[in-house]
Structures are given as structure tokens and as C-alpha cells.
Motif scaffolding. Structure first.
Motif, PDB file in Angstrom:
ATOM      1  N   LYS A  70       0.831  -1.214   0.000  1.00 53.67           N
ATOM      2  CA  LYS A  70       0.000   0.000   0.000  1.00 53.67           C
ATOM      3  C   LYS A  70       0.861   1.259   0.000  1.00 53.67           C
ATOM      4  O   LYS A  70       0.591   2.215  -0.703  1.00 53.67           O
ATOM      5  CB  LYS A  70      -0.905   0.026   1.239  1.00 53.67           C
ATOM      6  CG  LYS A  70      -2.102  -0.859   1.090  1.00 53.67           C
ATOM      7  CD  LYS A  70      -3.222  -0.406   2.004  1.00 53.67           C
ATOM      8  CE  LYS A  70      -4.469  -1.230   1.711  1.00 53.67           C
ATOM      9  NZ  LYS A  70      -5.641  -0.723   2.391  1.00 53.67           N
ATOM     10  N   LEU A  71       1.908   1.217   0.823  1.00 50.57           N
ATOM     11  CA  LEU A  71       2.780   2.388   0.917  1.00 50.57           C
ATOM     12  C   LEU A  71       3.446   2.657  -0.427  1.00 50.57           C
ATOM     13  O   LEU A  71       3.591   3.800  -0.844  1.00 50.57           O
ATOM     14  CB  LEU A  71       3.838   2.191   2.006  1.00 50.57           C
ATOM     15  CG  LEU A  71       3.309   2.190   3.446  1.00 50.57           C
ATOM     16  CD1 LEU A  71       4.419   1.853   4.436  1.00 50.57           C
ATOM     17  CD2 LEU A  71       2.696   3.540   3.807  1.00 50.57           C
ATOM     18  N   VAL A  72       3.844   1.586  -1.092  1.00 47.79           N
ATOM     19  CA  VAL A  72       4.481   1.742  -2.402  1.00 47.79           C
ATOM     20  C   VAL A  72       3.465   2.282  -3.418  1.00 47.79           C
ATOM     21  O   VAL A  72       3.738   3.236  -4.144  1.00 47.79           O
ATOM     22  CB  VAL A  72       5.089   0.403  -2.886  1.00 47.79           C
ATOM     23  CG1 VAL A  72       5.552   0.500  -4.329  1.00 47.79           C
ATOM     24  CG2 VAL A  72       6.255   0.014  -1.985  1.00 47.79           C
ATOM     25  N   GLU A  73       2.276   1.680  -3.400  1.00 45.41           N
ATOM     26  CA  GLU A  73       1.209   2.115  -4.306  1.00 45.41           C
ATOM     27  C   GLU A  73       0.938   3.607  -4.170  1.00 45.41           C
ATOM     28  O   GLU A  73       0.713   4.311  -5.133  1.00 45.41           O
ATOM     29  CB  GLU A  73      -0.093   1.393  -3.941  1.00 45.41           C
ATOM     30  CG  GLU A  73      -0.521   0.339  -4.938  1.00 45.41           C
ATOM     31  CD  GLU A  73      -1.686  -0.447  -4.372  1.00 45.41           C
ATOM     32  OE1 GLU A  73      -2.542   0.162  -3.689  1.00 45.41           O
ATOM     33  OE2 GLU A  73      -1.726  -1.672  -4.600  1.00 45.41           O
ATOM     34  N   GLU A  74       0.942   4.064  -2.917  1.00 46.76           N
ATOM     35  CA  GLU A  74       0.620   5.467  -2.665  1.00 46.76           C
ATOM     36  C   GLU A  74       1.832   6.367  -2.792  1.00 46.76           C
ATOM     37  O   GLU A  74       1.773   7.547  -2.449  1.00 46.76           O
ATOM     38  CB  GLU A  74       0.012   5.606  -1.264  1.00 46.76           C
ATOM     39  CG  GLU A  74      -1.405   5.074  -1.218  1.00 46.76           C
ATOM     40  CD  GLU A  74      -1.872   4.792   0.202  1.00 46.76           C
ATOM     41  OE1 GLU A  74      -1.216   5.257   1.155  1.00 46.76           O
ATOM     42  OE2 GLU A  74      -2.885   4.085   0.353  1.00 46.76           O
ATOM     43  N   GLY A  75       2.929   5.785  -3.248  1.00 49.00           N
ATOM     44  CA  GLY A  75       4.126   6.584  -3.487  1.00 49.00           C
ATOM     45  C   GLY A  75       4.829   7.031  -2.218  1.00 49.00           C
ATOM     46  O   GLY A  75       5.664   7.928  -2.245  1.00 49.00           O
ATOM     47  N   GLU A  76       4.497   6.391  -1.084  1.00 51.48           N
ATOM     48  CA  GLU A  76       5.158   6.800   0.150  1.00 51.48           C
ATOM     49  C   GLU A  76       6.484   6.093   0.343  1.00 51.48           C
ATOM     50  O   GLU A  76       7.327   6.525   1.114  1.00 51.48           O
ATOM     51  CB  GLU A  76       4.250   6.540   1.361  1.00 51.48           C
ATOM     52  CG  GLU A  76       3.219   7.633   1.545  1.00 51.48           C
ATOM     53  CD  GLU A  76       2.358   7.409   2.773  1.00 51.48           C
ATOM     54  OE1 GLU A  76       2.896   6.970   3.800  1.00 51.48           O
ATOM     55  OE2 GLU A  76       1.153   7.673   2.698  1.00 51.48           O
ATOM     56  N   GLN A  77       6.641   4.940  -0.343  1.00 51.70           N
ATOM     57  CA  GLN A  77       7.916   4.244  -0.274  1.00 51.70           C
ATOM     58  C   GLN A  77       8.285   3.756  -1.664  1.00 51.70           C
ATOM     59  O   GLN A  77       7.430   3.624  -2.524  1.00 51.70           O
ATOM     60  CB  GLN A  77       7.824   3.070   0.696  1.00 51.70           C
ATOM     61  CG  GLN A  77       7.945   3.509   2.136  1.00 51.70           C
ATOM     62  CD  GLN A  77       8.064   2.337   3.098  1.00 51.70           C
ATOM     63  OE1 GLN A  77       8.125   1.186   2.703  1.00 51.70           O
ATOM     64  NE2 GLN A  77       8.100   2.655   4.368  1.00 51.70           N
ATOM     65  N   SER A  78       9.574   3.465  -1.840  1.00 53.46           N
ATOM     66  CA  SER A  78      10.017   3.059  -3.172  1.00 53.46           C
ATOM     67  C   SER A  78       9.784   1.568  -3.385  1.00 53.46           C
ATOM     68  O   SER A  78       9.634   0.804  -2.443  1.00 53.46           O
ATOM     69  CB  SER A  78      11.496   3.374  -3.338  1.00 53.46           C
ATOM     70  OG  SER A  78      12.237   2.447  -2.590  1.00 53.46           O
ATOM     71  N   LYS A  83      10.849  -5.025  -2.780  1.00 55.26           N
ATOM     72  CA  LYS A  83      11.771  -6.075  -3.215  1.00 55.26           C
ATOM     73  C   LYS A  83      12.582  -6.597  -2.034  1.00 55.26           C
ATOM     74  O   LYS A  83      12.826  -7.786  -1.898  1.00 55.26           O
ATOM     75  CB  LYS A  83      12.729  -5.525  -4.285  1.00 55.26           C
ATOM     76  CG  LYS A  83      12.051  -5.296  -5.621  1.00 55.26           C
ATOM     77  CD  LYS A  83      13.017  -5.591  -6.778  1.00 55.26           C
ATOM     78  CE  LYS A  83      12.400  -5.216  -8.103  1.00 55.26           C
ATOM     79  NZ  LYS A  83      12.721  -3.800  -8.462  1.00 55.26           N
ATOM     80  N   LYS A  84      12.996  -5.646  -1.180  1.00 62.61           N
ATOM     81  CA  LYS A  84      13.777  -6.024  -0.012  1.00 62.61           C
ATOM     82  C   LYS A  84      12.971  -7.008   0.845  1.00 62.61           C
ATOM     83  O   LYS A  84      13.468  -8.028   1.284  1.00 62.61           O
ATOM     84  CB  LYS A  84      14.113  -4.769   0.794  1.00 62.61           C
ATOM     85  CG  LYS A  84      15.547  -4.775   1.228  1.00 62.61           C
ATOM     86  CD  LYS A  84      16.089  -3.661   2.083  1.00 62.61           C
ATOM     87  CE  LYS A  84      15.507  -2.423   2.389  1.00 62.61           C
ATOM     88  NZ  LYS A  84      15.926  -1.318   3.011  1.00 62.61           N
ATOM     89  N   LEU A  85      11.703  -6.661   1.027  1.00 69.07           N
ATOM     90  CA  LEU A  85      10.843  -7.504   1.845  1.00 69.07           C
ATOM     91  C   LEU A  85      10.681  -8.891   1.220  1.00 69.07           C
ATOM     92  O   LEU A  85      10.709  -9.903   1.913  1.00 69.07           O
ATOM     93  CB  LEU A  85       9.483  -6.827   2.022  1.00 69.07           C
ATOM     94  CG  LEU A  85       8.699  -7.275   3.238  1.00 69.07           C
ATOM     95  CD1 LEU A  85       9.429  -6.918   4.519  1.00 69.07           C
ATOM     96  CD2 LEU A  85       7.314  -6.636   3.257  1.00 69.07           C
ATOM     97  N   GLU A  86      10.564  -8.916  -0.098  1.00 66.49           N
ATOM     98  CA  GLU A  86      10.431 -10.205  -0.780  1.00 66.49           C
ATOM     99  C   GLU A  86      11.675 -11.071  -0.567  1.00 66.49           C
ATOM    100  O   GLU A  86      11.580 -12.259  -0.308  1.00 66.49           O
ATOM    101  CB  GLU A  86      10.216  -9.990  -2.288  1.00 66.49           C
ATOM    102  CG  GLU A  86       8.769  -9.718  -2.623  1.00 66.49           C
ATOM    103  CD  GLU A  86       8.582  -9.150  -4.028  1.00 66.49           C
ATOM    104  OE1 GLU A  86       9.491  -9.307  -4.877  1.00 66.49           O
ATOM    105  OE2 GLU A  86       7.521  -8.546  -4.265  1.00 66.49           O
ATOM    106  N   SER A  87      12.846 -10.443  -0.660  1.00 68.90           N
ATOM    107  CA  SER A  87      14.053 -11.255  -0.525  1.00 68.90           C
ATOM    108  C   SER A  87      14.217 -11.710   0.931  1.00 68.90           C
ATOM    109  O   SER A  87      14.679 -12.815   1.197  1.00 68.90           O
ATOM    110  CB  SER A  87      15.284 -10.516  -1.036  1.00 68.90           C
ATOM    111  OG  SER A  87      15.641  -9.497  -0.152  1.00 68.90           O
ATOM    112  N   ILE A  88      13.799 -10.855   1.869  1.00 67.12           N
ATOM    113  CA  ILE A  88      13.841 -11.261   3.275  1.00 67.12           C
ATOM    114  C   ILE A  88      12.962 -12.498   3.465  1.00 67.12           C
ATOM    115  O   ILE A  88      13.347 -13.483   4.081  1.00 67.12           O
ATOM    116  CB  ILE A  88      13.336 -10.118   4.182  1.00 67.12           C
ATOM    117  CG1 ILE A  88      14.386  -9.011   4.255  1.00 67.12           C
ATOM    118  CG2 ILE A  88      13.012 -10.643   5.571  1.00 67.12           C
ATOM    119  CD1 ILE A  88      13.963  -7.803   5.058  1.00 67.12           C
ATOM    120  N   PHE A  89      11.793 -12.429   2.858  1.00 72.69           N
ATOM    121  CA  PHE A  89      10.854 -13.531   2.982  1.00 72.69           C
ATOM    122  C   PHE A  89      11.452 -14.826   2.456  1.00 72.69           C
ATOM    123  O   PHE A  89      11.408 -15.860   3.117  1.00 72.69           O
ATOM    124  CB  PHE A  89       9.581 -13.183   2.211  1.00 72.69           C
ATOM    125  CG  PHE A  89       8.532 -14.245   2.297  1.00 72.69           C
ATOM    126  CD1 PHE A  89       7.871 -14.461   3.496  1.00 72.69           C
ATOM    127  CD2 PHE A  89       8.225 -15.029   1.201  1.00 72.69           C
ATOM    128  CE1 PHE A  89       6.904 -15.440   3.585  1.00 72.69           C
ATOM    129  CE2 PHE A  89       7.261 -16.008   1.298  1.00 72.69           C
ATOM    130  CZ  PHE A  89       6.589 -16.218   2.494  1.00 72.69           C
TER     131      PHE A  89
END
Ligand code: SF4
Ligand code: SF4
Lengths: 94, 400
Positions: A70-78, A83-89
Motif C-alpha cells: 500500500k505504501l508503495v502504491e501510494e508513493g510513500e515508499q520506493s 523487493k527487499k521484503l520479498e528477498s527477506i521472505f
């Protein structure tokens, strides 16, 4: 400071343990007594406060992911953040 | 602000009432079919609310949370707009940074400028003090004029750093019950380096909840903090139903958790029941974490303590026991904590954080909200921490 973080136990030494947060390993202190290597945990300002089953971990992670998305969608985060979260997962799950 | 039409789900109300086992089934299914489930729970809430209104002749109920993360979820996901008119969700004291008295910040700044290394969590780094110390008001500002301030994620990072640099150091120990076991364990296990001290500004949530309730009048339900309760246990909240007849649900942090908690509170009101129910079973138990509670008890006393902008609340703060006083920065460096009579109101003129924290007003009722006080230029403490109510409302205001 209050939002818990999810990670996985990689090493235990008495009350101390080392948690893998998806590539970054941090030392923590545990108040959960029956901790084993490979356990999913909630860490709160350096304290392991509870253990999660794999399923619970997946659910919690899904929630985090949803927030990020959501944050990415709303342009609040890049997009990088997502991607970082995906690789952590990927690193945490087996 | 409330828009009852938003997210309203097609309602084919029969006079059904749900019971605890329905709720449990819902919780179990929850994560698989999130969207449908949320609609389902909202529908249950609407049915229960209709019952309650007609049966008990009530037009409005107020449900309070005591956790910055719950407020975050509520505001972030626009949960207020999903609920029927008349059900109000209010933020109570839920952020340990916002209520840290100004004099702790002032002492931390002084020590950093006197050459000690001050370790702090990121949230307290920008926390503004009431008084200026050598022209600066926060640890962040102190750093720009040569103060030695280091932002850490946990006590262990600070210990490691202090072992290497061997400087006198002080840890700004802001926090609720969740952050205190680590200090207690570190002290009991004697892993602190020499000349390492603490500014002990830990606070306890149940006493502040009781205080908030006494100040704002009747509360009809409480959404209890999940992580704090992993430590202190669900039973620490039993005074709410027993003494005040308030249905209480210890809740997880996802939107669906909060919605289910609201539904359970309504169920209790509908059935004239009041008890503590743990919805956040994935991390919280009735007794809490015995080890954590035990080590905290061994190292700290519980004392009457000041809350910023509010004043003294009985039995609401931690203090190092006498035998550990050499770890207390106030004792070691000759500062005295103001007592009940010496306490002075410690918010900057115009800031209404005290009232926001107690749930008496909404951030939008503060004339400085998003004018003089914004997340990039915070004026009051509730705008600083990511869990401060004003900061949450400011960041997500368009969603309400
Ligand atoms: S410690 Fe946990 S329960 Fe308390 S405010 Fe932070 S997230 Fe909420
Ligand atoms: S908006 Fe700013 S000044 Fe007003 S109460 Fe909130 S933090 Fe204080």
C-alpha cells in the motif's frame, strides 16, 4: 520502537540468541524459555517476546507485505522496499 | 469525519447474534480469505449494533485502545469509516515516547553535552524537551552542537558499542512493559560494561488505562495491547471488567484483528457480559511471560510516576531497586527527579498532547495540528514518535 519485528532463531546461548531478520543477523535476549533453532519469533527492541508457528509467521508476514504494498502504491515508499521484503521472505522461509 | 456509507456492506440482517465460538472460527479462517472475512465481521458488527441500540436504547459507544500500533492500524486502514455511526474508536495512552516527561529528555541532553555517550531509540531521538539546554531541545539537536548521541535498535547494540569505546555512557530507557525485561536480564546477568547507566523512564500501561478512564468518563469497551500483554498477560486487565464492567479484548494488530475485537466487545455489551478475552492468541496468554515478569520484579520497583502533560499516576513507573542505584544515571550524576509536588506541566504552550493521550480530544481538535505542528516539524511529543496519535493522524489523515 514498538512495532515488533519477525525473524528466525539461528543460534542460542543461554538467554542470548541470534536472530536472522532475512540476511541480517542480530543478537537478542530471549524471555521465551523453550526456544529452538529455526523457531519463528517476534522481537521487540532486542527482546524475543514470543514464538510463532510457521503458519502464524506467514500470516504476519503477509500483513507486513500488504502494508508495504500500500505504501508503495501510494508513493510513500520506493519499489525497492518491497523487493527487499520479498528477498527477506525468501531467506526466512524453507 | 465519520462516513457510515463508506464500506457499508449489503445488510441482510436477521436477528442473529454471534457467540464466542463463531468468533473463534472466524479468527481461524481469517488470513485465508481476508477481504470476505472483513466484510463478514463488519456485517456482524452492524447486526450486533442494531440489537444493542434497540434493546438498550444506546446511541453511542466508545471503545478505547491503548497501543500506538492499534491506532496505526485503525487509522491506516480507515477502520473508523467501516463502522456504523455511533461506534467510536478512541486512542488512549499508547505511545511510551509521547508520555516521557520532559525532564528526562533534558537530563539526557545535558549528559550528552557533558561528554557522556547517550544511547537512545530512534523514536526518542527527536523528542522535544520543554526547556532549552544550551540552545537545543532534543538529542538530535544536541548532536549537531557536539553532543555524543548514538541511536541504537536495542540495548545489546549499546552494550557492544560501550564495551569498545569505554566511555561513560547512559541508556535512555524509554518504554512500556515490553522493553523492560531486557534491562532486567542484562543487569541480573551482569553483562553491562563499567560506567554504564540508565535513565529509567519505563511506564506501565494498566495504571494509565485506569487513569484515562477516570478522566474521560464512561468507556464501553477496551482494545487491549497485544505485545504488552504478551509480557503482563491478559489477567493484568481483569480489573477493567471486574471494577468497571468494561468488556476488554486483547487484540492483534491487523485490521481484521481490530474488527474482530470490536465485534467481541459488542457481543459482550449485547449479552450484558464483561470479561477479558484474548483475541491475539498467537502471542498472548492469560498469565503472560512469567520469566519476564520475574526478572523485572527482581530489578525494578514500581513507583508513582509522572506522565508528560498529564502528571503523576499511581504505581505507573519503574525505578531501579536500591541495590542497583549505581546504575541509575540520576543517582550517579546527581540529578533529582521531581516528586509529586515539584512536578510542573511540561508541554510547550498550545500543545494539547496531554488531552490527546487521554482520549479527551482528537488531534484535529488541536489548533496547531498540521499548521505549526507537522511530522516534518513536530512541535509536540505526539507528533514525533511513529506511534504518536498526532503523527499517525497526520500521516494518514486523507484516509479517514
Ligand atoms: S509495545 Fe506493543 S502493545 Fe505497546 S504500544 Fe507498542 S506495539 Fe502496542
Ligand atoms: S498536533 Fe502537535 S501540538 Fe497539537 S497536540 Fe498534537 S503534538 Fe501537540
Amino acid at each position: 520502537m514498538c512495532l515488533g519485528t519477525y525473524g528466525r532463531v539461528v543460534k542460542i546461548q543461554e538467554y542470548k540468541c541470534w536472530i536472522d531478520f532475512g540476511g541480517v543477523i542480530e543478537e537478542a535476549i530471549s524471555v521465551v524459555e523453550d526456544l529452538s533453532i529455526g523457531d519463528y519469533v517476534i522481537v521487540h527492541a532486542g527482546v524475543v517476546i514470543s514464538k510463532l508457528s510457521k503458519e502464524e509467521f506467514l500470516d504476519s508476514f503477509k500483513y507486513l507485505y500488504e502494508i508495504k504494498r500500500k505504501l508503495v502504491e501510494e508513493g510513500e515508499q520506493s519499489k525497492e522496499e518491497l523487493k527487499k521484503l520479498e528477498s527477506i521472505f525468501k531467506l526466512l522461509i524453507d | 469525519m465519520k462516513n457510515p456509507e463508506d464500506g457499508k456492506i449489503n445488510d441482510k440482517t436477521e436477528n442473529s447474534s454471534i457467540n464466542a465460538s463463531d468468533l473463534k472460527t472466524i479468527t481461524d479462517k481469517i488470513f485465508r480469505t481476508n477481504q470476505d472475512l472483513a466484510s463478514g465481521v463488519v456485517k456482524i458488527i452492524e447486526t450486533l449494533w442494531k440489537n444493542i441500540k434497540s434493546k438498550k436504547n444506546i446511541e453511542r459507544i466508545r471503545i478505547m485502545n491503548f497501543c500506538g500500533t492499534h491506532e496505526w492500524t485503525t487509522t491506516r486502514y480507515g477502520l473508523r469509516s467501516l463502522l456504523p455511526e455511533g461506534i467510536e474508536l478512541i486512542a488512549g495512552p499508547g505511545c511510551p515516547v509521547c508520555i516521557t516527561p520532559s525532564y528526562y529528555v533534558e537530563v539526557a541532553i545535558k549528559l550528552s553535552l557533558e561528554g557522556l555517550r547517550v544511547y537512545t531509540y530512534g523514536d526518542a531521538y527527536r523528542l522535544p524537551a520543554l526547556k532549552e539546554i544550551e540552545g537545543v531541545r532534543s538529542l538530535a539537536e544536541a548532536k549537531t552542537i557536539g553532543g555524543d548521541v548514538s541511536v541504537v535498535y536495542s540495548l545489546l547494540n549499546a552494550i557492544k558499542d560501550a564495551q569498545q569505546n569505554r566511555k561513560k555512557s547512559v541508556f535512555f530507557a524509554v518504554g512500556f512493559e515490553t522493553t523492560y525485561p531486557i534491562y532486567a536480564l542484562a543487569i541480573l546477568k551482569k553483562i553491562l560494561p563499567e560506567n554504564f547507566t540508565f535513565i529509567v523512564s519505563g511506564r506501565l500501561t494498566p495504571p494509565s488505562a485506569e487513569y484515562a478512564i477516570s478522566k474521560i468518563g464512561k468507556i464501553d469497551g477496551v482494545i487491549g495491547p497485544g505485545h504488552v500483554s504478551s509480557i503482563i498477560g491478559g489477567k493484568a486487565w481483569s480489573f477493567l471488567p471486574e471494577k468497571y464492567n468494561i468488556p476488554t479484548v486483547i487484540s492483534g494488530f491487523e485490521p481484521i484483528d481490530v474488527l474482530i475485537s470490536v465485534a467481541e466487545i459488542l457481543r459482550q455489551i449485547d449479552e450484558g457480559d464483561a470479561r477479558v478475552v484474548i483475541e491475539y492468541t498467537r502471542a498472548t496468554s492469560w498469565d503472560g511471560n512469567e520469566l519476564a515478569k520475574k526478572v523485572i520484579r527482581e530489578v525494578f520497583d514500581v513507583v508513582d510516576a509522572a506522565w508528560r502533560g498529564i502528571g503523576f499516576i499511581p504505581n505507573s513507573g519503574y525505578k531501579l531497586k536500591e541495590e542497583n542505584s549505581k546504575l541509575d544515571a540520576f543517582d550517579v550524576y546527581g540529578f533529582k527527579e521531581p516528586n509529586f509536588n515539584e512536578w510542573r506541566y511540561d508541554l510547550l504552550p498550545g500543545c494539547k498532547c496531554g488531552e490527546v493521550i487521554l482520549g479527551k480530544i482528537k488531534p484535529t481538535n488541536c489548533p496547531l495540528f498540521l499548521t505549526k505542528c507537522t511530522p516534518t516539524t513536530p512541535y509536540g511529543p505526539c507528533m514525533v514518535s511513529t506511534e504518536g496519535t498526532c503523527s499517525i493522524w497526520a500521516r494518514f489523515s486523507r484516509l479517514r
